[in-house]
Design an enzyme around this catalytic site. Sequence first.
Site, PDB file in Angstrom:
ATOM      1  N   GLY A 285       0.789  -1.228   0.000  1.00  0.00           N
ATOM      2  CA  GLY A 285       0.000   0.000   0.000  1.00  0.00           C
ATOM      3  C   GLY A 285       0.818   1.273   0.000  1.00  0.00           C
ATOM      4  N   SER A 286       0.380   2.234   0.810  1.00  0.00           N
ATOM      5  CA  SER A 286       0.850   3.619   0.708  1.00  0.00           C
ATOM      6  C   SER A 286       2.315   3.827   1.039  1.00  0.00           C
ATOM      7  CB  SER A 286      -0.005   4.512   1.608  1.00  0.00           C
ATOM      8  OG  SER A 286      -1.351   4.507   1.173  1.00  0.00           O
ATOM      9  N   VAL A 287       2.971   2.862   1.665  1.00  0.00           N
ATOM     10  CA  VAL A 287       4.417   3.024   1.903  1.00  0.00           C
ATOM     11  C   VAL A 287       5.182   3.071   0.582  1.00  0.00           C
ATOM     12  CG1 VAL A 287       4.527   2.061   4.239  1.00  0.00           C
ATOM     13  CG2 VAL A 287       4.540   0.517   2.274  1.00  0.00           C
TER      14      VAL A 287
END
Length: 573
Positions: A285-287
Site C-alpha cells: 500500500g501507501s508506503v
Amino acid sequence: MNAMAITTAITSGRRELVDVRKRSLLMAKWRVLWVVLGFAVIALLAMLRIAFLGLFDSASADAAMVLAAPRGDIVDRNGVPLARAFPAYALWYNPAALGDDGAPLVRSPAEVAAALVRIFPDMQVGELTKRLADGKPGYLRRRIMPEDANRIHMLGEPALEFPRETERFYPQGSMAAHVLGFVGADGGGHVGMEQVFNKRLTDPATSSQPAMLSIDTRVQGALEDELFKAMTDSSAQGAAGIVLDVDTGEVVALASLPSFNPNLIDGAGEANIFNRMTNQVFELGSVMKPVTIAAAIDAGVVTDLSKRYQSNHPIQIGGFQIRDSHNFGGSLNIPEALIHSSNIVTAQVGDALGGARLNATLRSLGMDQRPMIELPARGFPIYPKGDWSRITTMTVSYGHGVAMTPLHLAQAYAAMVNGGIWRPTTLIRIAPGTEVPGRRVFKASTSARMRQLLRLIVDLGTGRKANALGYRVGGKTGSAEKPGNHGYQKTNIIATFAAAFPMDHPRYVIIAMLDAPQGTAATSGQRTAAWNTAPMVGRLVPRIGPLLGIMPDATRDVDISDLAPLVGSGEGE
C-alpha cells in the site's frame, strides 16, 4: 683300586655339574639379553613412530584430534553467543541390552512408561508405552539433565541408556529464531543461518572460529518486544520488523512473529517457522508512494512541489475507480498528498511518470526478484510482466498490483535516504571501514528532498505518533487491504510503517508490519498504521537509539522550512 675308581667318579660328576651350571647361566644370560633387545626394539619403534608423527604427520594427527569437534558457535556482532554446542545426555532405548534372548525390560512397558512420565511430565504414557512395547531401538528423549539420568538409572532398567552427546543450544531462547534457524535430529542446519553456515560450522578447519552475524542482541530484543506488544494490542495475526543499516546493508535486527524456540523445535514451534519479513509477499500500500514521488522527482516529472493536483473526484479508468479514504478538498500538492496519503494524487504522478520509468525504478530497487539476503527462505514478488498498462502504472504507484516482502521495502527506503545507493542486505557482520558496493538509483539531490518529505510526514502527517523527541524520525504509513477470493477485503489489512532516523543524517531504516490488526481499545478502535505500527516505531527508536550510538538531540533537525508553508490541514490514514 676301588678307592681310585671312586675318586675318579666323584671328580667326573663334579665337572658335569659345573658344565650344566655354566650352560644354565649362559642360557639365562641369553634369555635376559633377548628380552632386553626385544624391549629395546619396541622402544625404538615407538620412538620412531612418535618422531614420524611429530615431523611428517602432524597435520593428520591434528585432523584426527578435531574430527569429532563440536559444531561451531554463532555469535552476534558484539560476540554474544546465539548458538552453541554443549555436551548433554540423551535417553536411548536399547531392547537388546540384556541379550537377544532376554526380555527388553525388567518390568512391563506400561510400568516403565509411568515411571518415566513421573520424571518427564510432558511425555505421554500411552505413546511411551507403545514405543517401549514395539521393541525397536531409538531415542525416547533428547537432551536430558544429569539429575534426570541418575533418576532413570535408579529405575534399574538396563535397556534405558543415556549416552552423552553434543547438543545444539540457543542461550537466548526464541530470540532471532528466524535468523538462526535450528539444527535437526540429522545434525544439519535448517531454515536460517544454521543452514547457510552448515559447512563452515561443521568443517574442523573452520568450526573453531565463531560465525559472527550483523545482529545486535540488544536491538533484536527491543524490536521483538515492541512488535509483540503491538501485535497483542491490536489482536493481529502476526507481525514482522527489521532494523537495517542504510550505509552497509547490515541487518541489525530482524523478527517475525509468532516465533519459535529452536531449543524445542520438535514441538508446536514448527508451525511458526515461516518468516514474514523475508518470505511472505504483501501488497504494502501507501508506503510505496514515496518511492513513486522519488522516481518522479529524479526523472524531472515533478519539479514544483507547490503544484496542485485535483483530489476531490475519484479517477475513473477502464472500469476501475481510484479513490481516497477521505475527501481532502479540491486539490493537493505533493507534500500534502504524502501527508494525507492520497491515492488520487499519487496515481496522477505515476501516470505522468509513465509505466516504463516507474518499472525501471522498481527493478533497480530489486523489487522484481527475490530479496538479496543470505537466508534460504526468500519470497518471490508478484510483479507485473511486460509493458505496463496505464491502469497498472497508476495502481502500482500507490502500492497495489505489486506484492513484495517487507525486506524489499527496507532496501528501497535505505536507498531513498542514504544518498540514492541501493545495496543488498546481509546478516554477516561487515568490518568497520569496509566499502560496500552498490548501485545508484536516485540522485543525491532527490534523496535529500525525500528526507525532507519523510520528516514532514512524521512531523505533520499520518506518522505523527512515531515522532520520538530528539531522534528526527521520518517515515510513511501504509494500510493496504488484503486480496481475497472476491476482491479486496475491507476488514482485513496489512498495516506498515516504513521509517528512518535520524533524518538529518540517516543511519537506520525501520520497517514494522502487522498482519490483520483489529481495532481495539489500545488502538482507539483503529486498524490503520497511524494507530498501531507508527506508535510502535515511536517507542522503539528511543530504546535502540542510544544502543546504536545515536543520542537524542532536540536542537537538530532536517530543515523543512521551505515545505512547511505548503501544507494545509487534513487527516489521512
